[in-house]
Design a protein around this motif. Structure first.
Motif, short mmCIF file in Angstrom:
data_model
loop_
_atom_site.label_atom_id
_atom_site.label_comp_id
_atom_site.label_asym_id
_atom_site.label_seq_id
_atom_site.Cartn_x
_atom_site.Cartn_y
_atom_site.Cartn_z
N LEU A 128 0.96 -1.20 -0.11
CA LEU A 128 0.06 -0.12 0.16
C LEU A 128 0.76 1.28 -0.11
CD1 LEU A 128 -2.68 1.31 0.15
CD2 LEU A 128 -2.48 1.22 2.69
N GLN A 129 2.04 1.33 0.77
CA GLN A 129 3.00 2.30 0.83
C GLN A 129 3.60 2.61 -0.63
OE1 GLN A 129 3.84 4.79 2.94
NE2 GLN A 129 2.61 4.29 4.56
N THR A 130 3.95 1.43 -1.19
CA THR A 130 4.47 1.76 -2.71
C THR A 130 3.38 2.25 -3.41
OG1 THR A 130 5.78 -0.23 -2.01
CG2 THR A 130 5.45 0.27 -4.30
N VAL A 131 2.52 1.40 -3.66
CA VAL A 131 1.18 2.28 -4.40
C VAL A 131 0.88 3.77 -4.33
CG1 VAL A 131 -1.21 1.96 -5.10
CG2 VAL A 131 0.24 0.03 -5.03
N LEU A 132 0.91 4.24 -2.81
CA LEU A 132 0.70 5.53 -2.59
C LEU A 132 1.77 6.42 -2.73
CD1 LEU A 132 -1.07 5.08 0.79
CD2 LEU A 132 -2.03 5.76 -1.07
N HIS A 133 3.09 5.64 -2.78
CA HIS A 133 4.38 6.63 -3.04
C HIS A 133 4.22 6.83 -4.72
CE1 HIS A 133 8.35 7.93 -3.25
NE2 HIS A 133 8.45 7.05 -4.25
N ILE A 134 3.87 6.04 -5.52
CA ILE A 134 3.93 6.02 -6.86
C ILE A 134 2.82 7.40 -7.31
CG2 ILE A 134 2.90 5.07 -9.15
CD1 ILE A 134 4.17 2.45 -8.05
N ILE A 135 1.58 7.31 -6.57
CA ILE A 135 0.55 8.27 -6.83
C ILE A 135 1.15 9.56 -6.18
CG2 ILE A 135 -1.75 9.17 -5.72
CD1 ILE A 135 -2.70 6.13 -5.71
N GLN A 136 1.84 9.84 -5.11
CA GLN A 136 2.42 10.98 -4.52
C GLN A 136 3.40 11.36 -5.69
OE1 GLN A 136 4.06 10.49 -0.74
NE2 GLN A 136 5.28 12.54 -1.03
N VAL A 137 4.44 10.76 -6.40
CA VAL A 137 5.34 11.11 -7.43
C VAL A 137 4.69 11.41 -8.54
CG1 VAL A 137 6.98 10.18 -8.90
CG2 VAL A 137 6.96 9.61 -6.37
N VAL A 138 3.61 10.95 -9.14
CA VAL A 138 2.89 11.26 -10.34
C VAL A 138 2.24 12.71 -9.91
CG1 VAL A 138 0.99 10.74 -11.89
CG2 VAL A 138 2.64 9.17 -11.30
N VAL A 139 1.43 12.85 -9.02
CA VAL A 139 0.89 13.81 -8.35
C VAL A 139 1.73 15.27 -8.45
CG1 VAL A 139 -0.52 15.27 -6.52
CG2 VAL A 139 -1.17 13.22 -7.51
N SER A 140 3.07 14.91 -7.56
CA SER A 140 3.97 16.21 -7.49
C SER A 140 4.58 16.30 -8.90
CB SER A 140 5.23 15.40 -6.48
OG SER A 140 5.95 14.63 -7.19
N TYR A 141 4.93 15.33 -9.67
CA TYR A 141 5.04 15.97 -11.10
C TYR A 141 4.18 16.53 -11.85
CZ TYR A 141 9.72 13.63 -10.78
OH TYR A 141 11.10 13.47 -10.44
N PHE A 142 2.77 16.35 -11.81
CA PHE A 142 1.91 17.01 -12.29
C PHE A 142 1.90 18.59 -11.78
CE2 PHE A 142 -1.48 13.65 -13.79
CZ PHE A 142 -0.50 13.07 -14.73
N LEU A 143 1.89 18.67 -10.63
CA LEU A 143 1.89 19.96 -9.90
C LEU A 143 3.13 20.73 -10.46
CD1 LEU A 143 0.91 19.10 -6.34
CD2 LEU A 143 -0.59 20.40 -8.15
N MET A 144 4.46 20.24 -10.62
CA MET A 144 5.56 20.89 -11.17
C MET A 144 5.36 21.52 -12.50
SD MET A 144 9.33 19.54 -12.08
CE MET A 144 8.65 18.39 -13.11
N LEU A 145 4.60 20.38 -13.26
CA LEU A 145 4.69 20.53 -14.81
C LEU A 145 3.37 21.94 -15.10
CD1 LEU A 145 4.39 17.11 -16.42
CD2 LEU A 145 6.15 19.07 -16.55
N VAL A 146 2.36 21.73 -14.11
CA VAL A 146 1.43 23.09 -13.97
C VAL A 146 1.98 24.24 -13.79
CG1 VAL A 146 -0.51 23.99 -12.52
CG2 VAL A 146 -0.58 21.53 -13.33
N PHE A 147 2.89 24.37 -12.64
CA PHE A 147 3.83 25.44 -12.44
C PHE A 147 4.54 25.87 -13.55
CE2 PHE A 147 6.37 28.35 -9.75
CZ PHE A 147 5.34 28.74 -8.88
N MET A 148 5.01 24.94 -14.33
CA MET A 148 6.11 25.35 -15.49
C MET A 148 5.13 25.69 -16.63
SD MET A 148 8.71 22.20 -15.12
CE MET A 148 9.60 22.55 -16.74
N THR A 149 3.94 25.89 -16.62
CA THR A 149 3.14 26.61 -17.56
C THR A 149 3.61 28.08 -17.56
OG1 THR A 149 1.23 27.25 -16.32
CG2 THR A 149 1.37 25.01 -17.58
N TYR A 150 4.03 28.45 -16.32
CA TYR A 150 4.37 29.97 -16.01
C TYR A 150 3.08 30.74 -16.05
CZ TYR A 150 9.38 29.09 -16.45
OH TYR A 150 10.64 28.62 -16.37
N ASN A 151 1.90 30.23 -16.04
CA ASN A 151 0.76 31.16 -15.93
C ASN A 151 0.49 31.33 -14.54
OD1 ASN A 151 -2.34 31.14 -15.37
ND2 ASN A 151 -2.22 31.45 -17.45
N GLY A 152 0.34 32.66 -14.31
CA GLY A 152 0.44 33.14 -12.87
C GLY A 152 -0.83 32.57 -12.26
#
Length: 184
Positions: A128-152
């Motif tokens: 369960l920790q492994t699956v949640l870790h994968i979800i956490q990593v994917v969500v963190s990269y999505f948030l990083m990519l959203v930030f990288m749109t540079y849209n304020g």
């Protein structure tokens, strides 16, 4: 036969026209109509691609909806981080305490205790920790990519969601401190 006259100049064919920028800071390549990646912060809501080519924001309402979604995703990310910590504490196995003498300032001997926590590799809790870790990593990269749109607007939504998520999920963590965790 002179070969220098038959050689075509392909360099001019490969040059790109400068991007066209409208009043909202949106960039579109004039020859292809495809969006160009924004490399500076801007406030705009037209032709903003959000993570996927089919997810394009074009109206203030769509931008507001995207900001709410990004805000909630950032809150979820913070909750997921804290939730994983709580779950790990609940499913702790092989807890060992190691104490060692440490000389005190006035010549006394103090005992410093370290807690070591282990988990079985082949367990439901670790899976369960492994699956949640994968979800956490994917969500963190999505948030990083959203930030990288540079849209304020979207950047503010990421930061505000992370701050709000930390505020509502981390307050218990700050209050409940294990006495053995003070020696880092």
């Amino acid at each position: 036969m002179d070969m220098s006259h038959t050689h075509h100049n392909h360099h001019n064919d490969m040059t790109m026209s400068p991007p066209i920028t409208d009043s909202h800071g949106d960039h579109e390549h004039p020859d292809t109509g495809h969006m160009m990646m924004q490399m500076t912060f801007y406030l705009g809501y037209k032709n903003v691609e959000l993570l996927f080519a089919w997810l394009v924001i074009n109206t203030p309402g769509e931008m507001a909806g995207a900001c709410i979604g990004v805000f909630l995703l950032a809150v979820f990310y913070e909750g997921l981080k804290i939730g994983r910590e709580v779950l790990l504490r609940r499913n702790q196995v092989n807890v060992r305490y190691n104490s060692m003498p440490v000389p005190g300032a006035d010549g006394t001997i103090l005992m410093e205790t370290h807690k070591t926590v282990g988990q079985r590799m082949l367990s439901v809790a670790h899976l369960l920790q492994t699956v949640l870790h994968i979800i956490q990593v994917v969500v963190s990269y999505f948030l990083m990519l959203v930030f990288m749109t540079y849209n304020g607007y979207l950047c503010i939504a990421v930061a505000a969601g992370a701050g709000f998520g930390y505020f509502i999920f981390s307050w218990k963590k700050a209050v409940v401190v294990d006495i053995t965790e003070h020696c880092h």
